[in-house]
Design a protein around this motif. Structure first.
Motif, PDB file in Angstrom:
ATOM      1  N   GLN A 135      22.303  11.906   8.725  1.00  0.00           N
ATOM      2  CA  GLN A 135      23.375  13.068   8.429  1.00  0.00           C
ATOM      3  C   GLN A 135      23.959  13.030   7.068  1.00  0.00           C
ATOM      4  O   GLN A 135      24.524  13.848   6.676  1.00  0.00           O
ATOM      5  CB  GLN A 135      24.384  12.527   9.570  1.00  0.00           C
ATOM      6  N   VAL A 136      24.008  11.991   6.461  1.00  0.00           N
ATOM      7  CA  VAL A 136      24.318  11.936   4.894  1.00  0.00           C
ATOM      8  C   VAL A 136      23.551  12.924   4.125  1.00  0.00           C
ATOM      9  O   VAL A 136      23.757  13.666   3.491  1.00  0.00           O
ATOM     10  CB  VAL A 136      24.151  10.613   4.427  1.00  0.00           C
ATOM     11  N   ARG A 137      22.036  12.775   4.507  1.00  0.00           N
ATOM     12  CA  ARG A 137      20.994  13.683   3.912  1.00  0.00           C
ATOM     13  C   ARG A 137      21.520  15.145   4.180  1.00  0.00           C
ATOM     14  O   ARG A 137      21.430  16.213   3.355  1.00  0.00           O
ATOM     15  CB  ARG A 137      19.784  13.497   4.285  1.00  0.00           C
ATOM     16  N   TRP A 146      22.099   8.429  -1.610  1.00  0.00           N
ATOM     17  CA  TRP A 146      21.836   8.245   0.018  1.00  0.00           C
ATOM     18  C   TRP A 146      22.066   6.957   0.357  1.00  0.00           C
ATOM     19  O   TRP A 146      22.879   6.592   1.379  1.00  0.00           O
ATOM     20  CB  TRP A 146      20.505   8.669   0.452  1.00  0.00           C
ATOM     21  N   PHE A 147      21.581   5.976  -0.360  1.00  0.00           N
ATOM     22  CA  PHE A 147      21.998   4.418   0.149  1.00  0.00           C
ATOM     23  C   PHE A 147      23.043   4.241   0.140  1.00  0.00           C
ATOM     24  O   PHE A 147      23.854   3.647   1.192  1.00  0.00           O
ATOM     25  CB  PHE A 147      20.980   3.868  -0.701  1.00  0.00           C
ATOM     26  N   THR A 148      23.951   4.441  -1.112  1.00  0.00           N
ATOM     27  CA  THR A 148      25.243   3.882  -1.128  1.00  0.00           C
ATOM     28  C   THR A 148      26.187   4.624  -0.150  1.00  0.00           C
ATOM     29  O   THR A 148      27.135   4.007   0.391  1.00  0.00           O
ATOM     30  CB  THR A 148      25.679   4.331  -2.603  1.00  0.00           C
ATOM     31  N   ALA A 149      26.099   6.040   0.174  1.00  0.00           N
ATOM     32  CA  ALA A 149      27.079   6.730   0.950  1.00  0.00           C
ATOM     33  C   ALA A 149      26.665   6.267   2.538  1.00  0.00           C
ATOM     34  O   ALA A 149      27.683   6.133   3.098  1.00  0.00           O
ATOM     35  CB  ALA A 149      26.664   8.125   0.852  1.00  0.00           C
ATOM     36  N   ILE A 232      33.066  10.908   0.753  1.00  0.00           N
ATOM     37  CA  ILE A 232      31.531  11.311   0.355  1.00  0.00           C
ATOM     38  C   ILE A 232      31.371  12.646   0.046  1.00  0.00           C
ATOM     39  O   ILE A 232      30.775  12.852  -1.170  1.00  0.00           O
ATOM     40  CB  ILE A 232      30.752  10.917   1.701  1.00  0.00           C
ATOM     41  N   THR A 233      31.796  13.705   0.572  1.00  0.00           N
ATOM     42  CA  THR A 233      31.957  15.040   0.401  1.00  0.00           C
ATOM     43  C   THR A 233      32.646  15.316  -0.905  1.00  0.00           C
ATOM     44  O   THR A 233      32.133  16.064  -1.842  1.00  0.00           O
ATOM     45  CB  THR A 233      32.681  15.911   1.491  1.00  0.00           C
ATOM     46  N   ALA A 234      33.898  14.884  -1.350  1.00  0.00           N
ATOM     47  CA  ALA A 234      34.409  15.195  -2.352  1.00  0.00           C
ATOM     48  C   ALA A 234      33.750  14.445  -3.795  1.00  0.00           C
ATOM     49  O   ALA A 234      33.577  15.123  -4.636  1.00  0.00           O
ATOM     50  CB  ALA A 234      35.814  14.457  -2.392  1.00  0.00           C
ATOM     51  N   HIS A 235      33.078  13.261  -3.681  1.00  0.00           N
ATOM     52  CA  HIS A 235      32.573  12.486  -4.592  1.00  0.00           C
ATOM     53  C   HIS A 235      31.262  13.433  -5.116  1.00  0.00           C
ATOM     54  O   HIS A 235      30.746  13.521  -6.186  1.00  0.00           O
ATOM     55  CB  HIS A 235      32.211  10.997  -4.248  1.00  0.00           C
ATOM     56  N   HIS A 236      30.577  14.104  -4.108  1.00  0.00           N
ATOM     57  CA  HIS A 236      29.519  14.495  -4.111  1.00  0.00           C
ATOM     58  C   HIS A 236      29.346  16.200  -4.199  1.00  0.00           C
ATOM     59  O   HIS A 236      28.060  16.697  -3.923  1.00  0.00           O
ATOM     60  CB  HIS A 236      28.113  13.973  -3.240  1.00  0.00           C
TER      61      HIS A 236
END
Length: 240
Positions: A135-137, A146-149, A232-236
């Motif tokens: 889902q992160v991907r 990917w790993f950190t999030a 996650i969304t804001a940072h990336h």
């Protein structure tokens, strides 16, 4: 006249690994890890210990298989009540599945902590990480992150779910039955104690003390998921 004691009835259908694991989960839920012995399991299944050893070599393997079975069912929960399932919806469904499983199975939080720290290469950690990582991907997070999030999501979910389970266990040991009245009374006690703290040393705690009363644990848990997802969304986001 002397009578012979009846021997326990033997099960007629073939014994499978799946049924053994299912029975192990049932015993763990009722008598805990200490009560889960091969003797107790054999009695629960109306069979002999030898038949179990044919499928399971020892208690560590049995605990691992029971944990894996519960986790697999938890992360397989599908989103509901949405017209179009987004990655965020699926993360919430997986998170709630794990939260509810940890609440329903008091032994699960400890087993998860042990397995994730001792054998992260086994099946449990990869299954949870895969469920969240896909889902992160799908959220268009750059591959380098990917790993950190995914780790952030996993750590919050398991930490918050484990703490909630610990709170429930503590309430049970204190004599609280889990009913709304008892829980509300307990939260009122906590809130009142926080309000009585020194205003100069604990100004923030006193300010939020009233919010403790009547809060919903699942809603609070989901609010935390929303915050992590928003971060996650804001940072990336593109151009960040």
């Amino acid at each position: 006249m002397a009578t012979r004691s009846r021997r326990p009835e033997r099960r007629q259908e073939p014994l499978s690994r799946e049924r053994i694991v299912e029975a192990a989960v049932e015993l763990l839920d009722t008598v805990g890890e200490r009560g889960l012995t091969f003797r107790a399991l054999a009695q629960h299944l109306s069979t002999g210990p030898g038949a179990i050893y044919w499928h399971i070599t020892g208690k560590d393997e049995l605990l691992g298989a029971a944990t894996e079975a519960v986790v697999a069912a938890a992360v397989a929960v599908e989103p509901s009540g949405r017209t179009a399932d987004s990655p965020e919806d699926t993360v919430r469904a997986v998170a709630l599945g794990l939260f509810d499983a940890t609440e329903a199975h008091p032994w699960l939080a400890m087993q998860l902590a042990m397995q994730l720290s001792r054998t992260p290469w086994a099946t449990v950690a990869p299954r949870i990480f895969e469920s969240l990582g896909r889902q992160v991907r799908a959220m268009d997070v750059p591959e380098a992150h990917w790993f950190t999030a995914t780790s952030a999501l996993m750590h919050y979910i398991l930490g918050a779910a484990g703490q909630n389970a610990a709170n429930s266990a503590s309430a049970a040991r204190a004599g609280l039955t889990g009913g709304d009245v008892d829980r509300d009374a307990f939260l009122d006690t906590v809130s009142a104690a926080w309000e009585a703290l020194d205003p100069e040393e604990y100004p923030f705690i006193r300010a939020v003390a009233n919010q403790v009363r009547g809060h919903d644990d699942r809603e609070q848990f989901l609010a935390g998921i929303t915050l992590v997802l928003a971060g996650i969304t804001a940072h990336h986001r593109p151009g960040h």
